[in-house]
Design a protein around this motif. Structure first.
Motif, short mmCIF file in Angstrom:
data_model
loop_
_atom_site.label_atom_id
_atom_site.label_comp_id
_atom_site.label_asym_id
_atom_site.label_seq_id
_atom_site.Cartn_x
_atom_site.Cartn_y
_atom_site.Cartn_z
N ILE A 58 0.84 -1.21 0.00
CA ILE A 58 0.00 0.00 0.00
C ILE A 58 0.87 1.25 0.00
O ILE A 58 0.61 2.21 -0.74
CB ILE A 58 -0.96 0.00 1.22
CG1 ILE A 58 -2.04 -1.07 1.03
CG2 ILE A 58 -1.61 1.38 1.39
CD1 ILE A 58 -2.97 -1.25 2.22
N ALA A 59 1.94 1.22 0.79
CA ALA A 59 2.81 2.40 0.90
C ALA A 59 3.50 2.73 -0.42
O ALA A 59 3.63 3.89 -0.80
CB ALA A 59 3.86 2.18 1.99
N ILE A 60 3.93 1.70 -1.15
CA ILE A 60 4.72 2.00 -2.34
C ILE A 60 3.91 2.04 -3.63
O ILE A 60 4.37 2.57 -4.64
CB ILE A 60 5.92 1.03 -2.51
CG1 ILE A 60 5.46 -0.40 -2.78
CG2 ILE A 60 6.83 1.08 -1.29
CD1 ILE A 60 6.63 -1.33 -3.11
N THR A 61 2.71 1.49 -3.62
CA THR A 61 1.91 1.52 -4.85
C THR A 61 0.70 2.44 -4.74
O THR A 61 0.13 2.82 -5.76
CB THR A 61 1.38 0.11 -5.22
OG1 THR A 61 0.46 -0.32 -4.20
CG2 THR A 61 2.49 -0.90 -5.36
N GLY A 62 0.31 2.76 -3.50
CA GLY A 62 -0.86 3.60 -3.32
C GLY A 62 -2.17 2.85 -3.49
O GLY A 62 -3.25 3.43 -3.41
#
Lengths: 130, 159
Positions: free
Chosen positions: A119-123
């Motif tokens: 979630i943090a790196i792909t949004g």
């Protein structure tokens, strides 16, 4: 948006573990592609639409470090989110991973940890929007 | 130092079995599983500032159960069982070598090697492990031994 994911690891057991853990994250998953080394992984990147790559460091033929270097040098997918999944303990190697713009997850890992990082790196989110 | 390494080994093994194999320890089985026959073993060697190995032995059906749980299949093949056990050994070893202290060049962990039962029983090459633990599961028992070559304790005392 469903994520198309590339899993690169020379161990078929490890690829199974990663894919199983991905499914347990409950994130929206599209196609999941597998490769046993960096060279085959790069070929898949050229042929398929990939949103995220999970890569092991230590692999024969082409290791993770070299594969990530090729990824960052290619205009087509230089900004591809990459997660390195490894039991690597060397701080120097881990720092190298970060310098290459990848995120490091240490084995073993829980689905919750993997989910947070993705979630943090792909949004991406698995929340249903009204 | 030994107690610290043992604690790290315990933590790494518990996390690996829980997160990867979905297996949880049942300490109450300790006495019941005391005399189980060895069925399989995998060894992972490492090298860095120190060299040594991690050995994992399985008993009581755990060998098959590890692969079955990881791969979500009922009857794993022999290669699948060997690969699964090797991967578990690999992950645990990678987590334990960190506790030996900061290595200038890091630790290189070699590919896991599956040991045939007679090979393991015949050779006393392993010597005494620095630390070892036993884990009891409903699916069987695991004995995990961490070896460091040379006199690690004496070297650590010298500083």
């Amino acid at each position: 948006m469903a994520l198309n994911i590339l899993v690169v690891d020379d161990s078929s057991v490890m690829r199974t573990i990663i894919i199983k853990t991905l499914k347990l994250t409950d994130l929206p998953l599209g196609d999941i592609w597998e490769a046993e080394n960096g060279e085959k992984g790069l070929r898949l990147l050229q042929e398929k639409w990939i949103d995220l790559a999970l890569i092991d460091i230590h692999m024969p033929v082409m290791d993770g470090e070299e594969m990530i270097r090729h990824i960052r040098e290619n205009d087509q997918y230089e900004n591809l989110p990459v997660i390195v999944v490894s039991s690597e303990s060397d701080p120097g190697k881990i720092e190298m991973v970060h310098k290459q713009g990848a995120t490091f997850i240490h084995k073993p890992f829980k689905p919750e940890t993997l989910k947070e990082v993705i979630i943090a790196i792909t949004g991406v989110s698995n929340e249903v929007k009204d | 130092m030994k107690s610290k390494i043992k604690k790290v080994l315990e933590e790494a093994a518990v996390n690996t079995f829980e997160d990867i194999c979905f297996m949880y320890q049942v300490p109450e089985l300790k006495d019941i599983q005391k005399n189980l026959t060895l069925e399989a073993a995998a060894e992972v060697k490492y090298r860095g500032d120190y060299t040594g190995s991690l050995l994992i032995e399985t008993r009581g059906g755990l060998f098959s159960a590890i692969a079955a749980n990881i791969l979500s299949i009922d009857s794993p093949s022999s290669p699948q069982k060997r690969d699964a056990l090797g991967e578990i050994a690999n992950i645990i070893c990678g987590n334990v070598v960190i506790s030996l202290g900061r290595s200038k060049l890091g630790y290189k962990i070699e590919s896991p090697k599956y040991l045939k039962k007679d090979e393991l029983l015949k050779e006393k090459r392993q010597g005494k492990p620095l630390v070892e633990i036993t884990m009891n599961f409903n699916e069987g028992r695991a004995d995990i031994k961490f070896f460091v070559d040379g006199d690690f304790v004496a070297k650590e005392k010298k500083g």
